[in-house]
Design a protein around this motif. Structure first.
Motif, PDB file in Angstrom:
ATOM      1  N   ASN A   1       0.842  -1.166   0.000  1.00 56.22           N
ATOM      2  CA  ASN A   1       0.000   0.000   0.000  1.00 56.22           C
ATOM      3  C   ASN A   1       0.890   1.232   0.000  1.00 56.22           C
ATOM      4  N   ASP A   3       0.164   4.357   0.393  1.00 58.08           N
ATOM      5  CA  ASP A   3      -0.143   5.361   1.408  1.00 58.08           C
ATOM      6  C   ASP A   3       0.567   5.058   2.721  1.00 58.08           C
ATOM      7  N   LEU A   4       0.590   3.799   3.146  1.00 56.05           N
ATOM      8  CA  LEU A   4       1.289   3.439   4.379  1.00 56.05           C
ATOM      9  C   LEU A   4       2.799   3.593   4.220  1.00 56.05           C
ATOM     10  N   LEU A   7       3.576   7.266   4.483  1.00 52.94           N
ATOM     11  CA  LEU A   7       3.441   7.689   5.869  1.00 52.94           C
ATOM     12  C   LEU A   7       4.700   7.362   6.660  1.00 52.94           C
ATOM     13  N   ALA A  68       0.032  13.642   8.075  1.00 51.55           N
ATOM     14  CA  ALA A  68      -0.659  12.436   7.640  1.00 51.55           C
ATOM     15  C   ALA A  68      -2.072  12.496   8.199  1.00 51.55           C
ATOM     16  N   THR A  70      -5.870  10.667   8.046  1.00 49.58           N
ATOM     17  CA  THR A  70      -6.618   9.482   7.654  1.00 49.58           C
ATOM     18  C   THR A  70      -8.099   9.813   7.706  1.00 49.58           C
ATOM     19  N   ARG A  72     -11.984   8.464   7.338  1.00 48.66           N
ATOM     20  CA  ARG A  72     -12.827   7.270   7.379  1.00 48.66           C
ATOM     21  C   ARG A  72     -14.195   7.638   6.831  1.00 48.66           C
TER      22      ARG A  72
END
Length: 101
Positions: A1, A3-4, A7, A68, A70, A72
Motif C-alpha cells: 500500500n 499510502d502506508l 506515511l 498524515a 486518515t 474514514r
C-alpha cells in the motif's frame, strides 16, 4: 500500500526535529453525527485547527515537517487530495517548503 509506505517514510527521516501532534476531527458525540453532515473541506479545516489539537504548544509558532491525515467514510480520494493541497497552499507559512506531496 503506497499510502502506508509514504506515511512511514515521511514521518521518520528527522526523529529529533519533530513532535507528533494528534488532532481528531470531527470531535463530537456519535449520536450527533447524523445531524451534522461533514464534508472533506470541513474535516480538513478542523484537523489543522489549533483548537482541535491534543497538545498544549501553539502549532502556529512552528512549522509542519509532514502531515498524515486518515479519513474514514465514503470520501473520494480526489476530493481528499484536492482539499489537502488547498490547505497546504493556503497555509504555506506553517509548512516547510520541501514537504513531499
Amino acid at each position: 500500500n503506497s499510502d502506508l509506505r509514504k506515511l512511514a517514510v515521511n514521518l521518520i527521516p528527522f526523529p529529533r526535529l519533530h513532535f507528533f501532534n494528534v488532532s481528531f476531527a470531527p470531535l463530537e458525540a456519535g449520536k450527533d453525527a447524523e445531524y451534522t453532515g461533514k464534508n472533506v473541506k470541513d474535516i480538513t479545516e478542523a484537523v489543522f485547527n489549533p483548537k482541535q489539537m491534543m497538545m498544549a504548544p501553539d502549532v502556529r509558532e512552528g512549522k509542519y515537517l509532514t502531515a498524515a491525515v486518515t479519513f474514514r467514510g465514503k470520501f473520494s480520494a480526489k476530493d481528499v487530495d484536492e482539499h489537502m493541497l488547498n490547505m497546504q497552499m493556503k497555509n504555506q507559512a506553517y509548512f516547510v517548503e520541501w514537504i513531499p506531496n
